[in-house]
Motif scaffolding. Structure first.
Motif, mmCIF file in Angstrom:
data_model
loop_
_atom_site.group_PDB
_atom_site.id
_atom_site.type_symbol
_atom_site.label_atom_id
_atom_site.label_comp_id
_atom_site.label_asym_id
_atom_site.label_seq_id
_atom_site.Cartn_x
_atom_site.Cartn_y
_atom_site.Cartn_z
ATOM 1 N N GLY A 87 56.449 38.069 40.969
ATOM 2 C CA GLY A 87 55.238 38.566 40.321
ATOM 3 C C GLY A 87 54.913 37.799 39.057
ATOM 4 N N GLY A 88 55.946 37.260 38.396
ATOM 5 C CA GLY A 88 55.702 36.443 37.209
ATOM 6 C C GLY A 88 54.896 35.201 37.535
ATOM 7 N N PHE A 89 55.161 34.602 38.716
ATOM 8 C CA PHE A 89 54.379 33.434 39.136
ATOM 9 C C PHE A 89 52.926 33.827 39.417
ATOM 10 N N VAL A 90 52.758 35.024 40.008
ATOM 11 C CA VAL A 90 51.397 35.519 40.244
ATOM 12 C C VAL A 90 50.664 35.676 38.914
ATOM 13 N N SER A 91 51.367 36.273 37.932
ATOM 14 C CA SER A 91 50.757 36.475 36.619
ATOM 15 C C SER A 91 50.338 35.147 35.995
ATOM 16 N N THR A 92 51.204 34.131 36.142
ATOM 17 C CA THR A 92 50.876 32.803 35.603
ATOM 18 C C THR A 92 49.644 32.230 36.280
ATOM 19 N N GLN A 93 49.588 32.378 37.611
ATOM 20 C CA GLN A 93 48.429 31.876 38.350
ATOM 21 C C GLN A 93 47.147 32.575 37.923
ATOM 22 N N ILE A 94 47.234 33.885 37.743
ATOM 23 C CA ILE A 94 46.045 34.633 37.350
ATOM 24 C C ILE A 94 45.572 34.204 35.971
ATOM 25 N N ARG A 95 46.513 34.035 35.029
ATOM 26 C CA ARG A 95 46.131 33.579 33.697
ATOM 27 C C ARG A 95 45.516 32.183 33.752
ATOM 28 N N LEU A 96 46.098 31.319 34.616
ATOM 29 C CA LEU A 96 45.555 29.970 34.763
ATOM 30 C C LEU A 96 44.139 30.024 35.322
ATOM 31 N N ARG A 97 43.947 30.872 36.365
ATOM 32 C CA ARG A 97 42.598 30.998 36.939
ATOM 33 C C ARG A 97 41.618 31.522 35.896
ATOM 34 N N ALA A 98 42.079 32.510 35.110
ATOM 35 C CA ALA A 98 41.198 33.073 34.085
ATOM 36 C C ALA A 98 40.823 32.004 33.054
ATOM 37 N N ALA A 99 41.812 31.168 32.690
ATOM 38 C CA ALA A 99 41.535 30.100 31.723
ATOM 39 C C ALA A 99 40.548 29.087 32.311
ATOM 40 N N LEU A 100 40.726 28.764 33.600
ATOM 41 C CA LEU A 100 39.812 27.825 34.258
ATOM 42 C C LEU A 100 38.413 28.411 34.362
#
Length: 360
Positions: A151-164
């Motif tokens: 789930g930590g990797f999911v959280s990182t991906q979501i934050r990355l998508r939000a930043a993009l």
């Protein structure tokens, strides 16, 4: 925590939603769910839209395709985790549902599942990651830890998508601001180079455009000066509003009659206009000016009150010469021809060359 079996039983009777659009990053994570937990399916539910998707879900399963009730039940489990913010471990879903809904127990493909929240902002889960098995299974603390680490990797991906997404939004805003600024600059340039009443070029813009065209054009060129006859009488008899209407309508007819490029026709001031005709000799320009004169004379200009005002104009035509230091020199010649046309009775075309020959 206790399982909301009534909600899951209700969802089990709902139709399945359409398959999600593939997403390499999220689909890789649900693949890892299968590897680290040894389960039959990995499922990811994301709370907020990702790149315009309403509610993005990733689902991976190497086993036989789930029955149509699988996705709605997974949605119900995910919703419970979203509400509670805590993991949900269900060792035997069929047994728990047995007392709530017999039909759900008979048809349900999911036998057990483990769902963990993915950290989001303000303590609200950003996603739910779920491992599913087709047989009863007691989920261990180690399973919860492994799934939570994924789930930590999911959280990182979501934050990355939000930043993009934020970057793209800011980029779009920047582009909009640039376009708005360019539009404002174009409007300022238009206002600075256009006569506000008639929409024709003003003197400065005309001289700039004419100078450039003359420098770039090989062959002859001619200028035409136009003056509306007895225009002061229009203002005196009908008022300045009628005078403005006459000027506007006459400007349009002059542009049509001369068939000149829009930036090469100008209102110099008052009732005086000018045009450059590149590629025209003086005689050819005089013929075009005569046609324009008739275009003005043939149809009186109608006022709003039903009255009509006849309009005539005098024209002076002159060549642009190679030795001219500016377009103003050619305009001065055309102005002398225009004076001759007015002196000879107005409503006519006069050429500078013929006027000069007459005087000689």
């Amino acid at each position: 925590m206790s399982l909301d079996t009534a909600s899951i039983a209700q969802h089990a009777t709902r139709p399945a939603v359409s398959a999600p659009t593939p997403d390499t990053a999220f689909d890789s994570i649900t693949e890892f769910v299968l590897e680290v937990t040894g389960s039959a399916m990995g499922h990811l539910s994301i709370a907020r839209p990702i790149r315009g998707r309403r509610a993005y879900t990733s689902l991976r399963s190497p086993v036989s395709p789930p029955s149509i009730d699988t996705e709605p039940v997974l949605q119900a489990i995910s919703e419970q985790v979203y509400r509670s913010g805590s993991p949900v471990a269900i060792p035997d879903l069929r047994a728990e549902l047995c007392g709530e809904e017999r039909s759900a127990e008979q048809d349900l493909w999911i036998a057990s599942c483990l769902a963990v929240p993915v950290d989001g902002s303000s303590g609200v889960p950003a996603a739910v990651l779920t491992a599913v098995d087709t047989k009863p299974r007691r989920w261990s603390p180690d399973d919860i830890e492994k799934l939570s680490r994924l789930g930590g990797f999911v959280s990182t991906q979501i934050r990355l998508r939000a930043a993009l997404e934020l970057r793209d939004t800011q980029h779009q805003i920047l582009l909009q601001e640039i376009e708005a600024r360019r539009s404002a600059e174009r409007e300022l340039h238009r206002q600075a180079s256009t006569d506000a009443l008639t929409g024709l070029s003003n003197r400065r813009a005309f001289e700039r455009a004419a100078r450039y065209v003359v420098e770039q054009t090989e062959g002859p060129a001619a200028v035409v000066m136009i003056d509306l006859d007895q225009f002061k009488a229009v203002n005196d008899s009908h008022g300045h509003e009628a005078g403005d209407l006459v000027l506007t309508a006459s400007a349009a007819r002059i542009r049509e009659g001369l068939e000149a490029r829009p930036d090469l026709v100008a209102r110099l001031g008052g009732e005086e206009f000018a045009a450059l005709l590149p590629g025209f000799t003086q005689d050819e320009a005089a013929c075009r000016a005569e046609r324009c004169r008739l275009h003005l004379t043939d149809a009186p200009i109608r006022l709003g009150c039903g009255h009509s005002i006849p309009v005539t104009a005098s024209f002076g035509v002159a060549p642009v010469m190679a030795e001219d230091t500016s377009i103003a020199v050619a305009l001065a010649r055309a102005d002398r021809a225009l004076y001759g046309a007015k002196a000879n009775g107005r409503n006519q075309v006069a050429s500078w060359e013929r006027l000069r020959q007459t005087r000689q």
